[in-house]
Design an enzyme around this catalytic site. Structure first.
Site, PDB file in Angstrom:
ATOM      1  N   CYS A  98      -4.438  -4.293   0.696  1.00  0.00           N
ATOM      2  CA  CYS A  98      -3.596  -5.489   0.750  1.00  0.00           C
ATOM      3  C   CYS A  98      -4.419  -6.627   1.328  1.00  0.00           C
ATOM      4  CB  CYS A  98      -2.378  -5.198   1.633  1.00  0.00           C
ATOM      5  SG  CYS A  98      -1.231  -6.574   1.740  1.00  0.00           S
ATOM      6  N   HIS A 140       4.359  -2.621  -4.875  1.00  0.00           N
ATOM      7  CA  HIS A 140       3.704  -3.110  -3.655  1.00  0.00           C
ATOM      8  C   HIS A 140       4.108  -4.569  -3.397  1.00  0.00           C
ATOM      9  CE1 HIS A 140      -0.091  -3.509  -1.041  1.00  0.00           C
ATOM     10  NE2 HIS A 140       0.329  -4.762  -1.186  1.00  0.00           N
ATOM     11  N   GLU A 141       4.012  -5.401  -4.440  1.00  0.00           N
ATOM     12  CA  GLU A 141       4.333  -6.828  -4.267  1.00  0.00           C
ATOM     13  C   GLU A 141       5.834  -7.022  -4.028  1.00  0.00           C
ATOM     14  OE1 GLU A 141       1.943  -8.606  -3.665  1.00  0.00           O
ATOM     15  OE2 GLU A 141       0.364  -7.371  -4.542  1.00  0.00           O
ATOM     16  N   HIS A 144       6.709  -6.536  -0.490  1.00  0.00           N
ATOM     17  CA  HIS A 144       6.416  -7.692   0.365  1.00  0.00           C
ATOM     18  C   HIS A 144       7.630  -8.624   0.466  1.00  0.00           C
ATOM     19  CE1 HIS A 144       2.239  -7.553   1.624  1.00  0.00           C
ATOM     20  NE2 HIS A 144       1.816  -7.277   0.411  1.00  0.00           N
TER      21      HIS A 144
HETATM   22 ZN    ZN Z   1      -0.019  -6.541  -0.141  1.00  0.00          ZN
END
Ligand code: ZN
Length: 174
Positions: A98, A140-141, A144
């Protein structure tokens, strides 16, 4: 324009991001700047909270096979107000990194296939079925946008191995 990144330890990375009501010229510019920031950092995805905007937007490039058979990257894509509609029950382990947690990688188990819906910069809602690492990048995004980092999803024994490095990052940037 390259944007400054937020790093692990910044509370904004832990906030749930707000939906985008309207695709304004500012949002368009922000998406372009995020793509530049992602590329400069050699990332394949970047979410708005990572550059200090608590809004539901991320950008990414897909891993694709180029004409000569080598692995390369697609054109950048923009996801506004994304929603993961469904995911497979079959999980895959792979390594993630990341841009907000520099110098660290970790193994995370995630579904290998997802159906995702989002709005593009022209305001069109689209859905995609994606698998493998490209599905992983979207999850993953999307995490966030909910204040979740990949390290939260690591198995405790793996997470334990990077704790010291995480403390170093916290100290270095804050
Ligand atoms: Zn990330």
């Amino acid at each position: 324009m390259r944007l400054p990144l937020l790093y692990y330890g910044n509370p904004l990375l832990r906030k749930k991001a707000e939906p985008i009501e309207e695709i304004t010229p500012e949002i368009r510019q922000l998406a372009l700047d995020m793509i530049e920031t992602m590329d400069v950092g050699n990332g394949i995805g970047l979410s708005a909270p990572q550059i200090g905007k608590s809004i539901r937007l991320f950008v990414l490039r897909n891993y694709i096979y180029l004409e000569d058979g080598r692995l390369g990257f697609s054109e950048p894509r923009v996801y506004i107000n994304p929603k993961i509609l469904s995911h497979s029950t079959h999980l895959l382990k792979d390594t993630e990194g990341c841009l907000s947690i520099p110098g660290i990688n970790g193994e995370v188990e995630r579904p290998d296939k997802i159906l995702i819906e989002a709005t593009d910069l022209e305001g069109n809602r689209f859905t995609e079925e994606v698998e493998g690492y490209n599905a992983r990048v979207r999850m993953h995004e999307n995490d966030h946008l909910n204040g979740v980092l990949y390290i939260d999803r690591m198995k405790p024994h793996n997470r334990h191995k990077i704790e010291a490095k995480l403390r170093e990052i916290k100290k270095k940037y804050h």
